[in-house]
Scaffold this active site. Structure first.
Site, PDB file in Angstrom:
ATOM      1  N   TYR A 164      32.066  31.432 -43.516  1.00 23.72           N
ATOM      2  CA  TYR A 164      31.108  30.706 -44.357  1.00 23.72           C
ATOM      3  C   TYR A 164      30.182  31.759 -44.953  1.00 23.72           C
ATOM      4  CZ  TYR A 164      32.340  26.167 -42.237  1.00 23.72           C
ATOM      5  OH  TYR A 164      32.993  25.026 -41.825  1.00 23.72           O
ATOM      6  N   LYS A 202      32.362  17.782 -41.004  1.00 24.76           N
ATOM      7  CA  LYS A 202      32.075  16.647 -40.121  1.00 24.76           C
ATOM      8  C   LYS A 202      32.698  15.308 -40.537  1.00 24.76           C
ATOM      9  CE  LYS A 202      29.762  18.648 -36.992  1.00 24.76           C
ATOM     10  NZ  LYS A 202      30.838  19.207 -36.188  1.00 24.76           N
TER      11      LYS A 202
HETATM   12  P1  FAD Z   1      39.477   7.844 -46.451  1.00 25.93           P
HETATM   13  O1  FAD Z   1      40.214   9.057 -46.046  1.00 25.93           O
HETATM   14  O2  FAD Z   1      38.757   7.839 -47.746  1.00 25.93           O
HETATM   15  O3  FAD Z   1      40.509   6.641 -46.408  1.00 25.93           O
HETATM   16  C1  FAD Z   1      40.208   5.363 -46.956  1.00 25.93           C
HETATM   17  C2  FAD Z   1      41.498   4.657 -47.352  1.00 25.93           C
HETATM   18  O4  FAD Z   1      41.182   3.351 -47.842  1.00 25.93           O
HETATM   19  C3  FAD Z   1      42.235   5.380 -48.474  1.00 25.93           C
HETATM   20  O5  FAD Z   1      43.579   5.586 -48.113  1.00 25.93           O
HETATM   21  C4  FAD Z   1      42.084   4.460 -49.690  1.00 25.93           C
HETATM   22  O6  FAD Z   1      43.207   4.503 -50.546  1.00 25.93           O
HETATM   23  C5  FAD Z   1      41.940   3.106 -49.003  1.00 25.93           C
HETATM   24  N1  FAD Z   1      41.215   2.121 -49.822  1.00 25.93           N
HETATM   25  C6  FAD Z   1      40.109   2.329 -50.592  1.00 25.93           C
HETATM   26  N2  FAD Z   1      39.722   1.189 -51.197  1.00 25.93           N
HETATM   27  C7  FAD Z   1      40.605   0.240 -50.808  1.00 25.93           C
HETATM   28  C8  FAD Z   1      40.732  -1.149 -51.094  1.00 25.93           C
HETATM   29  N3  FAD Z   1      39.871  -1.773 -51.928  1.00 25.93           N
HETATM   30  N4  FAD Z   1      41.749  -1.824 -50.533  1.00 25.93           N
HETATM   31  C9  FAD Z   1      42.613  -1.196 -49.673  1.00 25.93           C
HETATM   32  N5  FAD Z   1      42.547   0.116 -49.367  1.00 25.93           N
HETATM   33  C10 FAD Z   1      41.547   0.816 -49.929  1.00 25.93           C
HETATM   34  N6  FAD Z   1      35.987  16.245 -42.883  1.00 25.93           N
HETATM   35  C11 FAD Z   1      36.035  16.974 -41.719  1.00 25.93           C
HETATM   36  O7  FAD Z   1      35.823  16.413 -40.637  1.00 25.93           O
HETATM   37  N7  FAD Z   1      36.351  18.315 -41.704  1.00 25.93           N
HETATM   38  C12 FAD Z   1      36.593  18.979 -42.855  1.00 25.93           C
HETATM   39  O8  FAD Z   1      36.917  20.179 -42.793  1.00 25.93           O
HETATM   40  C13 FAD Z   1      36.501  18.259 -44.114  1.00 25.93           C
HETATM   41  N8  FAD Z   1      36.740  18.879 -45.289  1.00 25.93           N
HETATM   42  C14 FAD Z   1      36.765  18.119 -46.443  1.00 25.93           C
HETATM   43  C15 FAD Z   1      37.069  18.768 -47.615  1.00 25.93           C
HETATM   44  C16 FAD Z   1      37.116  18.042 -48.814  1.00 25.93           C
HETATM   45  C17 FAD Z   1      37.445  18.763 -50.078  1.00 25.93           C
HETATM   46  C18 FAD Z   1      36.845  16.628 -48.815  1.00 25.93           C
HETATM   47  C19 FAD Z   1      36.904  15.818 -50.091  1.00 25.93           C
HETATM   48  C20 FAD Z   1      36.550  15.976 -47.638  1.00 25.93           C
HETATM   49  C21 FAD Z   1      36.501  16.707 -46.442  1.00 25.93           C
HETATM   50  N9  FAD Z   1      36.216  16.091 -45.231  1.00 25.93           N
HETATM   51  C22 FAD Z   1      36.215  16.846 -44.068  1.00 25.93           C
HETATM   52  C23 FAD Z   1      35.921  14.647 -45.186  1.00 25.93           C
HETATM   53  C24 FAD Z   1      37.140  13.789 -44.757  1.00 25.93           C
HETATM   54  O9  FAD Z   1      38.225  14.073 -45.595  1.00 25.93           O
HETATM   55  C25 FAD Z   1      36.779  12.306 -44.809  1.00 25.93           C
HETATM   56  O10 FAD Z   1      35.576  12.115 -44.104  1.00 25.93           O
HETATM   57  C26 FAD Z   1      37.881  11.408 -44.220  1.00 25.93           C
HETATM   58  O11 FAD Z   1      38.971  11.330 -45.090  1.00 25.93           O
HETATM   59  C27 FAD Z   1      37.365   9.981 -43.934  1.00 25.93           C
HETATM   60  O12 FAD Z   1      38.430   9.155 -43.511  1.00 25.93           O
HETATM   61  P2  FAD Z   1      38.414   7.598 -43.770  1.00 25.93           P
HETATM   62  O13 FAD Z   1      39.700   7.079 -43.198  1.00 25.93           O
HETATM   63  O14 FAD Z   1      37.139   7.014 -43.285  1.00 25.93           O
HETATM   64  O15 FAD Z   1      38.385   7.424 -45.354  1.00 25.93           O
HETATM   65  C1  DHB Z   2      37.651  23.103 -44.353  1.00 29.46           C
HETATM   66  C2  DHB Z   2      36.815  22.251 -45.047  1.00 29.46           C
HETATM   67  C3  DHB Z   2      35.478  22.240 -44.749  1.00 29.46           C
HETATM   68  O1  DHB Z   2      34.652  21.412 -45.396  1.00 29.46           O
HETATM   69  C4  DHB Z   2      34.940  23.070 -43.780  1.00 29.46           C
HETATM   70  O2  DHB Z   2      33.612  23.058 -43.528  1.00 29.46           O
HETATM   71  C5  DHB Z   2      35.785  23.912 -43.075  1.00 29.46           C
HETATM   72  C6  DHB Z   2      37.147  23.915 -43.377  1.00 29.46           C
HETATM   73  C7  DHB Z   2      39.095  23.117 -44.680  1.00 29.46           C
HETATM   74  O3  DHB Z   2      39.519  22.382 -45.582  1.00 29.46           O
HETATM   75  O4  DHB Z   2      39.840  23.873 -44.051  1.00 29.46           O
END
Ligand code: FAD
Ligand code: DHB
Length: 388
Positions: A200, A296
């Site tokens: 980082y 997170k």
């Molecule tokens: P989502 O993954 O958003 O899943 C929700 C699902 O609901 C989707 O499949 C969607 O299609 C569906 N849906 C939406 N609306 C509807 C509807 N109306 N009807 C039916 N289905 C619907 N988190 C970490 O812990 N560590 C990391 O390193 C990290 N890095 C990240 C990097 C990036 C670039 C991003 C964008 C996010 C990152 N996150 C990270 C966050 C993590 O990806 C999310 O917090 C996680 O995907 C949350 O899961 P979820 O199942 O709650 O929601």
């Molecule tokens: C990754 C994403 C993050 O947001 C982070 O803090 C560390 C790693 C990853 O995509 O690997």
């Protein structure tokens, strides 16, 4: 269709909840708006807390995670072009696991398939009904036909843009939000990672992060203006900018190559309270968003699932008050992660209006972290994940 718990959203939180409920003898149906391929193609999180690993073990979906994931005992932070290491194992006895969200999702789909779970993909126009009464139901359209699912409870696992939170009447929910004045440009490339551990980096040109998926797949991020056109970031422009923000010796050994995915994401902190309305429970990104800096988001989705699945199991076991505890329990841990992610974001990024005072405070925060075992222990406790 009739089920005990109707789950909206087939992302990691919906799948994990469905699988844990199944193992406890509770029936559920998942309604997912997109195709399975679409859900599996979203490149997102990469860092799992050990609590998340244990949840996947409990869900009987951790075999490949242990074969192919990479446990890490520490992380590198860099400031003023000098890196220092925070040793999680030595300071807290804990570690993290590097394993992609796409793989977690795949493993959970495999587990649900093996157990004969019902997942309806391409469920359009999902609508929630009767949340205030004893007999809620959900309607959706699939292949032009309307369907109805009657259930005891609805779990809103449908992410930030889903229908679940939007179904709660205004006035019944409070929302807290901070939008950060920059985004992250993320790149995936088939190149060996520059470092064995994540880096980082705080830099006058902006934040940078070096992460990985495996020995030949790297994941990198740089802070950029959120409205930058993606076309501006050719592969060459990206690699040049990333290298400028890293300590020299990392920049010099950086292997570069063609990107296989490239996107800009906005950064926000968001919490909706409470995470319950009548028979609807919000889970994961549907209820809260953290900026990705603390890794997170996915981990909070997993801890929400832990609290909700325990409460549902206790409810069906006869404890009529168990579900009342879900929202306060989940929110107590969520606010800790909101604080830590805000702190990491504030400490590591360059803000457009950052004056000299804020600049010196940031430098002092990082100098303190580099030199104080107490500060490093506090960081390690939060990064590896607070207890459930
Ligand atoms: P989502 O993954 O958003 O899943 C929700 C699902 O609901 C989707 O499949 C969607 O299609 C569906 N849906 C939406 N609306 C509807 C509807 N109306 N009807 C039916 N289905 C619907 N988190 C970490 O812990 N560590 C990391 O390193 C990290 N890095 C990240 C990097 C990036 C670039 C991003 C964008 C996010 C990152 N996150 C990270 C966050 C993590 O990806 C999310 O917090 C996680 O995907 C949350 O899961 P979820 O199942 O709650 O929601
Ligand atoms: C990754 C994403 C993050 O947001 C982070 O803090 C560390 C790693 C990853 O995509 O690997």
């Amino acid at each position: 269709m009739r089920t005990q718990v109707c789950i909206i959203g087939g992302g990691p939180s919906g799948l994990l909840l469905s699988q844990l409920l199944h193992l406890a003898g509770i029936d559920s149906v998942i309604l997912e708006r997109h195709t399975r391929d679409h859900v599996l193609s979203r490149i997102r999180a990469g860092v799992l807390e050990w609590g998340t690993v244990e949840m996947l073990e409990k869900a009987q979906a951790a075999r490949r995670l242990h074969e192919e994931g990479f446990p890490h005992d520490g992380v590198l932070l860099s400031a003023q072009n000098r890196a220092f290491r925070i040793d999680f194992k030595a300071l807290t006895g804990k570690r993290i696991m590097v394993y992609g969200q796409t793989e977690v999702t795949q493993d959970l789909y495999d587990a649900r398939d093996a157990a004969g779970g019902t997942i309806v993909h391409e469920a359009q126009g999902v609508a929630l009904h009767g949340l205030d009464g004893d007999a809620p139901h959900v309607t959706y359209v699939k292949d032009g036909t309307e369907h109805r699912v009657d259930c005891d409870f609805i779990a809103g696992c449908d992410g930030y843009h889903g229908v679940s939170r939007a179904s709660i009447p205004e006035g019944k929910i409070r929302q807290f939000e901070r939008i950060y004045p920059f985004g992250w440009l993320g790149v995936l490339s088939r190149t060996p990672p520059v470092s064995d551990e994540l880096i980082y980096a705080n830099h006058p040109r902006g934040f940078a992060l070096c992460s990985m998926r495996n020995e030949n797949l790297s994941r990198y991020y740089i802070q950029v203006p959120v409205d930058d056109p993606i076309g501006k970031w050719t592969d060459t422009a990206f690699w040049d900018e990333l290298r400028r923000r890293l300590p020299n010796e990392a920049a010099e050994r950086m292997a570069t190559g063609a990107s296989i995915e490239k996107a800009i994401v906005p950064l926000r902190s968001f919490v909706a309270e409470p995470m319950r309305h009548g028979r609807l429970f919000l889970v994961g990104d549907a209820a809260h968003i953290v900026p990705p800096t603390g890794a997170k988001g996915l981990n909070l989705a997993a801890s929400d699932v832990h609290y909700l699945h325990e409460a549902l199991v206790a409810h069906y076991g006869g404890d009529r008050l168990a579900l009342d505890h879900y929202s306060p329990r989940a929110l107590a841990r969520i606010w800790q992660a909101i604080r830590f992610s805000w702190w990491m974001t504030t400490t590591l990024h360059r803000f457009p209006d950052q004056g000299e005072f804020a600049q010196r405070i940031q430098e002092s925060e990082l100098a303190h972290l580099a030199n104080s075992a107490t500060a490093q222990t506090e960081f390690a406790e939060n990064y590896t994940g607070l207890p459930y």
